[in-house]
Design an enzyme around this catalytic site. Structure first.
Site, PDB file in Angstrom:
ATOM      1  N   ASN A   6      41.147  -8.974 -11.015  1.00 38.43           N
ATOM      2  CA  ASN A   6      40.194 -10.069 -11.181  1.00 38.43           C
ATOM      3  C   ASN A   6      40.590 -10.854 -12.433  1.00 38.43           C
ATOM      4  OD1 ASN A   6      38.015 -11.733 -11.530  1.00 38.43           O
ATOM      5  ND2 ASN A   6      36.555 -10.095 -12.022  1.00 38.43           N
ATOM      6  N   TRP A   7      41.181 -12.010 -12.186  1.00 45.79           N
ATOM      7  CA  TRP A   7      41.686 -12.807 -13.324  1.00 45.79           C
ATOM      8  C   TRP A   7      40.596 -13.604 -14.024  1.00 45.79           C
ATOM      9  CZ3 TRP A   7      46.969 -15.273 -11.439  1.00 45.79           C
ATOM     10  CH2 TRP A   7      47.937 -14.256 -11.419  1.00 45.79           C
ATOM     11  N   LYS A   8      39.408 -13.663 -13.416  1.00 47.07           N
ATOM     12  CA  LYS A   8      38.306 -14.447 -13.991  1.00 47.07           C
ATOM     13  C   LYS A   8      38.777 -15.882 -14.267  1.00 47.07           C
ATOM     14  CE  LYS A   8      36.556 -10.092 -15.565  1.00 47.07           C
ATOM     15  NZ  LYS A   8      35.683  -9.323 -16.421  1.00 47.07           N
ATOM     16  N   HIS A  92      30.013 -10.198  -8.395  1.00 42.17           N
ATOM     17  CA  HIS A  92      30.484  -9.651  -9.683  1.00 42.17           C
ATOM     18  C   HIS A  92      29.366  -9.773 -10.719  1.00 42.17           C
ATOM     19  CE1 HIS A  92      32.677  -9.316 -13.455  1.00 42.17           C
ATOM     20  NE2 HIS A  92      33.574  -8.640 -12.767  1.00 42.17           N
ATOM     21  N   GLU A  94      29.327 -10.797 -13.625  1.00 43.87           N
ATOM     22  CA  GLU A  94      29.298 -12.081 -14.347  1.00 43.87           C
ATOM     23  C   GLU A  94      28.637 -13.165 -13.497  1.00 43.87           C
ATOM     24  OE1 GLU A  94      33.460 -12.033 -15.373  1.00 43.87           O
ATOM     25  OE2 GLU A  94      33.027 -10.320 -16.672  1.00 43.87           O
ATOM     26  N   GLU A 162      31.105  -1.185 -10.741  1.00 42.29           N
ATOM     27  CA  GLU A 162      31.474  -1.602 -12.087  1.00 42.29           C
ATOM     28  C   GLU A 162      30.271  -1.487 -13.010  1.00 42.29           C
ATOM     29  OE1 GLU A 162      35.074  -4.391 -12.087  1.00 42.29           O
ATOM     30  OE2 GLU A 162      33.362  -5.621 -11.579  1.00 42.29           O
ATOM     31  N   GLY A 168      35.060  -5.248 -19.689  1.00 38.68           N
ATOM     32  CA  GLY A 168      35.603  -6.020 -20.807  1.00 38.68           C
ATOM     33  C   GLY A 168      35.240  -5.483 -22.180  1.00 38.68           C
ATOM     34  N   SER A 205      37.197  -1.689 -17.759  1.00 44.50           N
ATOM     35  CA  SER A 205      38.152  -1.255 -18.791  1.00 44.50           C
ATOM     36  C   SER A 205      39.209  -0.274 -18.280  1.00 44.50           C
ATOM     37  CB  SER A 205      37.404  -0.671 -19.990  1.00 44.50           C
ATOM     38  OG  SER A 205      36.565  -1.658 -20.566  1.00 44.50           O
ATOM     39  N   GLY A 226      40.144  -6.217 -14.723  1.00 42.57           N
ATOM     40  CA  GLY A 226      40.047  -7.541 -15.332  1.00 42.57           C
ATOM     41  C   GLY A 226      41.162  -7.728 -16.355  1.00 42.57           C
ATOM     42  N   GLY A 227      40.831  -7.504 -17.612  1.00 37.56           N
ATOM     43  CA  GLY A 227      41.740  -7.761 -18.725  1.00 37.56           C
ATOM     44  C   GLY A 227      43.165  -7.260 -18.519  1.00 37.56           C
TER      45      GLY A 227
HETATM   46  P1  PGA Z   1      37.773  -5.329 -17.265  1.00 38.34           P
HETATM   47  O1  PGA Z   1      37.011  -6.160 -16.134  1.00 38.34           O
HETATM   48  O2  PGA Z   1      38.863  -4.539 -16.581  1.00 38.34           O
HETATM   49  O3  PGA Z   1      38.307  -6.347 -18.210  1.00 38.34           O
HETATM   50  O4  PGA Z   1      36.776  -4.428 -17.876  1.00 38.34           O
HETATM   51  C1  PGA Z   1      36.714  -5.618 -14.886  1.00 38.34           C
HETATM   52  C2  PGA Z   1      36.006  -6.623 -14.010  1.00 38.34           C
HETATM   53  O5  PGA Z   1      35.218  -7.426 -14.540  1.00 38.34           O
HETATM   54  O6  PGA Z   1      36.202  -6.661 -12.801  1.00 38.34           O
END
Ligand code: PGA
Length: 243
Positions: A6-8, A92, A94, A162, A168, A205, A226-227
């Site tokens: 997930n590149w956001k 998600h 977010e 999640e 994050g 994470s 994500g990250g």
């Molecule tokens: P993260 O994000 O790996 O940076 O914690 C995961 C996600 O939001 O899908």
């Protein structure tokens, strides 16, 4: 295993092309797992072109409930499909937190995505407050109940668990917490007579250093990253850490 990235809201089309060029070159040919990328909507065409002749999959991070019309700023799942995408990330945390998406809206999206024969990757998870107050299972139950009202059990879908407090933050859920929660989700699905082999991804994470251990936990069928998915090296570390 499924490794979803997930590149956001990161990267532009050129960076997307460069990433996939490097990634395709370095991805071990014998990797049995599925890799799915969720670039920002503005980069989907670049992803589509880059991944055309590969087995790497992609999709969008969101979509609307209609394929076209007067819906300013929205993403058409039909166009994602036309571009060759097969997956849509739905719900998600977010989206839930910053854009006010609630369980009912998320459930409608799941239904809509499946109606186009695309695969929704549906995110669920509790906040830190909810976890600390012993409400994790209650929250997940409520989220799952909403989704399973609309999901078509004979069409594919994927769950991503999640914990919001692990996204994050660098704080990864303890193995025991992941094990308990994934078991709870699996039991819920079996109780509902949904397919027992529905993939349940863990997200929050995930990195190369914790991927192998997390992947060993029962009912962890992959990751949503994500990250650590933004760099070829760190994402490949995850994909190759898991045996
Ligand atoms: P993260 O994000 O790996 O940076 O914690 C995961 C996600 O939001 O899908």
């Amino acid at each position: 295993m499924i490794f979803a990235a997930n590149w956001k809201l990161n990267k532009n089309p050129e960076q997307t092309r460069q990433f996939f060029k490097d990634f395709a070159l370095q991805l071990p040919q014998n990797l049995q797992s599925d890799c799915i990328f969720f670039p920002p909507a503005t980069n989907l065409e670049a992803a589509s072109q880059s991944l055309k002749d590969t087995k790497i999959q992609f999709g969008s991070q969101n979509c609307y409930l209609q394929s076209s019309g007067a819906f300013t700023g929205e993403i058409s799942a039909q166009v994602v499909k036309d571009l060759g995408g097969k997956y849509i990330l739905v719900g998600h945390s977010e989206r839930r937190t910053y854009f006010g998406e609630n369980d009912a809206f998320i459930a409608d999206k799941v239904k809509y995505v499946q109606s186009l024969d695309l695969i929704p990757v549906v995110c669920i998870g509790e906040t830190l407050d909810e976890r600390l107050n012993g409400k994790t299972n209650e929250v997940l139950y409520k989220q799952l109940e909403a989704i399973t009202q609309t999901v078509e059990a004979n069409k594919k879908w994927i769950i991503a668990y999640e914990p919001v407090w692990a996204i994050g933050t660098g704080v990864v859920a303890k193995n025991e917490q992941v094990q308990e929660t994934h078991a709870f989700i699996r039991e819920y699905l079996i109780g509902k007579s949904f397919s027992q082999d529905l993939p349940i991804l863990y997200g929050g994470s995930v990195k190369g250093v914790n991927a192998a251990e997390l992947a060993d936990i029962a009912n962890v069928n992959g990751f949503l990253v994500g990250g650590a998915s933004l760099e070829v090296k760190s994402f490949l570390e995850i994909c190759t850490a898991v045996k």
